[in-house]
Enzyme design. Structure first.
Site, mmCIF file in Angstrom:
data_model
loop_
_atom_site.group_PDB
_atom_site.id
_atom_site.type_symbol
_atom_site.label_atom_id
_atom_site.label_comp_id
_atom_site.label_asym_id
_atom_site.label_seq_id
_atom_site.Cartn_x
_atom_site.Cartn_y
_atom_site.Cartn_z
ATOM 1 N N ASP A 25 89.739 -18.785 66.511
ATOM 2 C CA ASP A 25 90.630 -19.237 65.708
ATOM 3 C C ASP A 25 92.119 -19.755 66.305
ATOM 4 O OD1 ASP A 25 91.605 -19.012 63.401
ATOM 5 O OD2 ASP A 25 92.325 -17.450 63.023
ATOM 6 N N HIS A 42 89.135 -29.224 66.708
ATOM 7 C CA HIS A 42 87.593 -28.280 66.176
ATOM 8 C C HIS A 42 87.028 -29.270 67.559
ATOM 9 C CE1 HIS A 42 88.321 -26.181 63.199
ATOM 10 N NE2 HIS A 42 88.107 -27.584 62.130
ATOM 11 N N LEU A 136 72.332 -14.776 80.825
ATOM 12 C CA LEU A 136 73.204 -14.528 79.368
ATOM 13 C C LEU A 136 72.533 -15.060 78.255
ATOM 14 C CD1 LEU A 136 76.186 -14.428 78.308
ATOM 15 C CD2 LEU A 136 76.215 -16.456 78.684
HETATM 16 C C1 IPE Z 1 87.950 -16.200 61.522
HETATM 17 O O1 IPE Z 1 88.837 -17.601 61.072
HETATM 18 C C2 IPE Z 1 86.281 -17.091 60.890
HETATM 19 C C3 IPE Z 1 85.940 -17.784 62.713
HETATM 20 C C4 IPE Z 1 87.186 -18.292 63.861
HETATM 21 C C5 IPE Z 1 85.016 -18.829 62.458
HETATM 22 P P1 IPE Z 1 89.395 -18.254 60.158
HETATM 23 O O2 IPE Z 1 91.175 -18.996 60.195
HETATM 24 O O3 IPE Z 1 88.633 -18.227 58.885
HETATM 25 O O4 IPE Z 1 89.860 -16.336 59.217
HETATM 26 P P2 IPE Z 1 90.760 -16.166 58.431
HETATM 27 O O5 IPE Z 1 91.051 -17.013 57.164
HETATM 28 O O6 IPE Z 1 92.792 -16.988 58.669
HETATM 29 O O7 IPE Z 1 90.925 -14.831 57.788
HETATM 30 C C1 IPE Z 2 88.854 -21.082 63.713
HETATM 31 O O1 IPE Z 2 89.687 -22.093 63.570
HETATM 32 C C2 IPE Z 2 87.244 -22.289 63.414
HETATM 33 C C3 IPE Z 2 87.189 -21.933 62.318
HETATM 34 C C4 IPE Z 2 87.449 -20.960 61.109
HETATM 35 C C5 IPE Z 2 86.115 -23.053 61.667
HETATM 36 P P1 IPE Z 2 90.632 -22.700 62.301
HETATM 37 O O2 IPE Z 2 90.265 -24.110 61.804
HETATM 38 O O3 IPE Z 2 90.189 -21.323 61.296
HETATM 39 O O4 IPE Z 2 92.257 -22.583 62.900
HETATM 40 P P2 IPE Z 2 93.527 -22.615 62.711
HETATM 41 O O5 IPE Z 2 93.194 -21.255 62.375
HETATM 42 O O6 IPE Z 2 93.372 -22.979 61.327
HETATM 43 O O7 IPE Z 2 94.601 -22.845 63.910
HETATM 44 MG MG MG Z 3 92.082 -20.258 61.206
#
Ligand code: IPE
Ligand code: IPE
Ligand code: MG
Length: 248
Positions: A25, A42, A136
């Site tokens: 995240d 991303h 792995l």
């Molecule tokens: C969790 O991140 C899911 C992934 C990293 C794939 P999110 O950004 O979607 O989670 P929330 O919305 O903060 O719970």
């Molecule tokens: C996690 O990073 C990746 C996915 C959930 C796809 P985020 O896109 O949630 O990044 P933040 O949390 O908004 O910084």
């Molecule tokens: Mg996020």
């Protein structure tokens, strides 16, 4: 290199290499802080995945599960979800398919029916190309929801004669397109500063040690993995038993 004092931590109770899972995240915020579009975060996150795989091989980790896209992430703007699907496709076509030379078996857990066809083909090619690798096991969780998987597994169990925990674990594996269950998660890392599970590995992570890191995912590299493994090694896992220190 990971210090030799850490080697003990690299074996799970099952006697296999550790199962490390990462909720990756913070990529969106990483880009926003630079004034860049979220997609740039991303893309940087995908580079971080590649380097973490190399670090995991070097560290002797047995299974690495990376949460890349949750079932709930379909709530994102369609343009962001599409961009992520393109980045995943690039990852499977240009990196995962070559993982055979690293001894890395690649698989994807989650629902497949909502993924773009070109991504699905790239996933299937990478899975086939690396099926016999044993160094792995890299599992990418894409369109993955632990709750959805549990509901699917419950339906499979109802139709089965094996109602044991092992039978359930097998049903759960099949619900996420795995032939057999992976070992339980030993260490679950969430980057990005939030302290929640967001529907990740609710059954498999029952006894996982959890580390919440403020590091935004694109900044998480080899040093951060080594620090997390060192922290994991300092912890005493009791699995409901008494502390070794006081059990006598
Ligand atoms: C969790 O991140 C899911 C992934 C990293 C794939 P999110 O950004 O979607 O989670 P929330 O919305 O903060 O719970
Ligand atoms: C996690 O990073 C990746 C996915 C959930 C796809 P985020 O896109 O949630 O990044 P933040 O949390 O908004 O910084
Ligand atoms: Mg996020």
């Amino acid at each position: 290199m990971i210090q030799s004092s850490l080697l003990k931590s690299l074996v799970s109770p099952a006697g296999t290499g550790l199962h490390v899972a990462v909720i990756m995240d913070g990529s969106g915020r990483w880009a926003e802080r630079r004034g860049w579009p979220r997609a740039a975060g991303h893309r940087a996150g995908e580079r971080a995945v590649r380097s973490l795989v190399e670090a995991a091989v070097e560290a002797g980790i047995g299974t690495l599960t990376l949460f890349a896209f949750s079932g709930a992430n379909w709530r994102r703007p369609p343009a962001e979800a599409s961009r992520l699907m393109e980045i995943f496709r690039d990852f499977f076509e240009n990196y995962a398919a070559q993982c055979h030379s690293r001894g890395v078996r690649v698989s994807v857990i989650g629902r497949r029916g909502r993924l773009p066809g070109a991504l699905l083909s790239a996933i299937e090619r990478a899975e086939q190309a690396t099926a016999d690798c044993t160094r792995l096991h890299l599992r990418l969780a894409i369109d993955y929801s632990a709750r959805d998987a549990l509901i699917d597994a419950a339906a499979r169990l109802a139709a089965s004669s094996d109602r044991s925990p092992q039978g359930f674990a097998q049903a759960l594996a099949e619900a996420i397109h795995e032939a057999a269950p992976a070992p339980d998660v030993d260490l679950l890392i969430r980057t990005g500063g939030e302290q929640r599970l967001s529907d990740c590995l609710l059954w498999e992570g029952a006894f996982a040690e959890i580390i919440f890191s403020d590091c935004l995912w694109p900044d998480f590299g080899k040093a951060e993995l080594a620090a997390a493994l060192a922290e994991f090694h300092r912890r005493e896992r009791r699995f409901g038993g008494a502390s070794e220190a006081i059990a006598g």
